[in-house]
Design an enzyme around this catalytic site. Structure first.
Site, mmCIF file in Angstrom:
data_model
loop_
_atom_site.group_PDB
_atom_site.id
_atom_site.type_symbol
_atom_site.label_atom_id
_atom_site.label_comp_id
_atom_site.label_asym_id
_atom_site.label_seq_id
_atom_site.Cartn_x
_atom_site.Cartn_y
_atom_site.Cartn_z
ATOM 1 N N ASP A 202 52.903 4.309 -67.888
ATOM 2 C CA ASP A 202 53.949 3.245 -68.624
ATOM 3 C C ASP A 202 55.142 3.881 -69.149
ATOM 4 O OD1 ASP A 202 54.638 0.806 -69.932
ATOM 5 O OD2 ASP A 202 52.744 0.313 -69.789
ATOM 6 N N HIS A 280 58.256 -0.557 -66.790
ATOM 7 C CA HIS A 280 57.327 0.040 -67.246
ATOM 8 C C HIS A 280 57.227 1.420 -66.723
ATOM 9 C CE1 HIS A 280 55.374 -2.536 -70.211
ATOM 10 N NE2 HIS A 280 55.680 -3.791 -69.354
ATOM 11 N N GLU A 344 56.830 -7.731 -66.961
ATOM 12 C CA GLU A 344 57.871 -7.479 -68.085
ATOM 13 C C GLU A 344 59.029 -6.434 -67.444
ATOM 14 O OE1 GLU A 344 55.285 -7.689 -71.967
ATOM 15 O OE2 GLU A 344 55.236 -5.662 -70.768
#
Ligand code: ACM
Ligand code: ZN
Length: 564
Positions: A202, A280, A344
């Site tokens: 991440d 990410h 995201e």
């Protein structure tokens, strides 16, 4: 002492009551509750019982049975020998391939405990069920000769509702050693779970060694410091954010990964690795800035929340990187499913990147009333990676953002955003249910925030998790698209093992019943009583847990000391 007294009492109960009563006593401890239990009469002596195994039993099952025999020997003080060739008396294990996948049956009479299992998983789950019917000292390392090492006569027939029964762990925000991950897997095995979703990369850290790209771990696994508390939270900040000024890092070598995967395999658990892309990815960009839209520089992220940066799909080198990384990941992880995240992914850099915009034009992507051209660009990335994985016999899994646009129905989708995402199953995607309002175990489990450790926010008491019904949002014709259920443990605010297990337990028990028990068969009052036994087992195994369900809040003193 308290446990031993409770066990002694339960033993008296077994000996002095009718069959229905003694069944209620020990079978009510089993989590997840079995599908069917029929009470018999009398008890079977476990301590010192011989264990026989059918000749055709596979080697992994035999190893699991040997381990069980070793545990019985240790806690009862009387050795249980394992021999090949089924015997009439004692404990016996055989397989029946006509039974449903992962199912098992236990028939206990005064002279024998016969286990018939469909497969390796069935053997494992029968062993777990037997363990839960024994005194909790079964889970310890000390010999307790005076415990009542007996089982009630009965028949249990059991099989899971779903074949995907998962638990996730984020090791990117905070790192947990391979040994700690094994302890986590032990808990999963105890709850008859079969899929570990390992969130390995991440923005805040890259945690898996990739030989072709050494900087991913040399550089991308370390952040120079970590934000303290919440981002811009007036409760925790006076003047902007505070950082701890301490470098933080950690990663798994490929040998460690192989070791964890093999250990999981011995517990019947498949490990699904997640390499989150194209968002990410800041830790990777910090190591290899040429894969970003601007070329950087980037630094491994020291704060939480969503980053604006993403991999640049407009540069062909990005796809070389993705394929190289996934090639090594596929060598390490035999799992058919490989998770590529997809959540995201902010698109503002793509909107302003000449390379991304050139690719958009070349592909003829256009914004429409449903999605932007940049969302379609993410679909291009997903589809391309999906094809690459398929060429290697693997299946792509991603968070529900991957269906924003049009992608192949071969992908498996994790549904985490009810109300914000379409229900993937209703669009024909195979779906794993992980809805955040029920299964984000990093949310608070009580409203006594003064007593609870700092969390990301939210509120998911165990009662709420337990109330979840996977079919609720799915059209009747698409029910077969539900592969199963999983909970997630994100670790922005979970930096040590005490917090990890405290957040996990006992909500994981509730999850296991949703994964296992047939629709309409759950009963919170029975479950709550079973938690008493389960918590005694956690005490013996030294796993911290929350007692919020019994009106007690916060990390127990004993574990607070460990954290200091
Ligand atoms: C997620 O929680 N970002 C999948
Ligand atoms: Zn770009």
């Amino acid at each position: 002492m308290k446990h031993i007294a409770a066990i002694a009492l339960s033993g008296m109960f077994i000996l002095s009551c009718g069959p229905q009563d003694n069944i209620n006593f020990v079978t009510d401890n089993i989590i997840p509750a079995p599908q069917s239990i029929v009470a018999g009469d009398g008890t079977f002596k476990v301590a010192g019982a011989g264990i026989s195994v059918s000749e055709d039993m596979d080697a992994m099952s035999v190893a699991a049975i040997e381990k069980f025999a070793g545990r019985l020997g240790k806690v009862t003080g009387r050795k249980s020998r394992v021999c090949t060739g089924l015997k009439e008396h004692g404990i016996s294990f055989c397989t029946d391939s006509t039974m449903g996948r992962e199912s098992y049956r236990i028939d206990i009479s005064a002279r024998s405990a016969r286990i018939t299992a469909a497969d390796f998983h069935g053997v494992l789950y029968a062993i777990q069920t037997i363990g839960q019917m024994l005194p909790v000292e079964y889970y310890g390392d000390t010999t307790v000769r005076d415990a009542l090492w007996k089982l009630p006569c009965l028949t249990i027939e059991d099989a899971p509702r779903y074949h995907y029964r998962g638990m996730h762990l984020d090791v990117a925000r905070h790192f947990f050693s391979a040994d700690e991950v094994k302890r986590y897997l032990d808990l999963m095995a105890m709850h008859k779970m079969n899929t570990f979703h390992w969130h390995l990369t991440d923005d805040q850290g890259w945690r898996v060694e990739i030989r072709k790209y050494p900087r991913l771990t040399e550089y991308g696994s370390i952040r120079k410091q970590t934000i303290v508390g919440h981002h811009n939270d007036p409760m925790h900040k006076v003047n902007g954010n505070i950082y701890d000024n301490t470098p933080y890092g950690g990663y798994y070598t490929q040998d460690e990964i192989r070791d964890v995967v093999a250990y999981a395999d011995s517990l019947g658990i498949t490990v699904i690795p997640e390499i989150d892309m194209p968002g990410h990815m800041v830790a990777a960009l910090a190591a290899y800035p040429e894969m970003g839209c601007t070329g950087g520089p980037y630094e491994v992220r020291c704060t939480w929340a969503i980053a604006d940066e993403a991999l640049c799909p407009g540069k062909e080198a990005t796809f070389t990187f993705i394929e190289d990384v996934l090639t090594e990941i596929m060598e390490l992880f035999p799992s058919e499913i490989i998770h590529i995240g997809g959540d995201e992914c902010r698109k503002q850099f793509w909107e302003n990147c000449p390379d991304c915009q050139r690719l958009i034009r070349k592909l003829g992507l256009r914004s429409d009333s449903r999605f932007t051209k940049e969302q379609y660009l993410q679909c291009y990335v997903t589809d391309r990676v999906q094809k690459f994985l398929a060429e290697h016999g693997r299946t792509l899994m991603g968070w529900d953002e991957i269906i924003e646009g049009d992608i192949s129905k071969d992908a498996v989708v994790m549904y985490w955003r009810p109300g914000r995402s379409r229900m993937p199953a209703n669009d024909g995607f195979r779906t794993v249910m992980v809805p955040a309002p029920y299964f984000y175990f990093d949310y608070y489990q009580s409203e006594h925030l003064d007593l609870e450790p700092l969390s990301i926010g939210g509120f998911i008491p165990i009662e709420k998790t337990y109330s979840y019904e996977p079919e609720e949002e799915v059209d009747p014709e698409h029910l077969d698209k539900i592969l199963g259920v999983q909970a997630n443990l994100w670790t922005e605010f979970i930096s040590d093992r005490v917090n990890m297990y405290y957040n996990l337990l006992p909500r994981m028990d509730a999850l296991s019943e949703i994964q296992w028990c047939e629709k309409g068969k759950r009963d919170f009052e029975r479950f709550k009583k079973a938690l008493v036994h389960q918590m005694q087992a956690y005490d013996i195994m030294d796993y911290p847990y929350s007692r919020a369900v019994f009106g007690e809040y916060g990390i127990p003193e004993k574990f607070k000391q460990e954290m200091e």
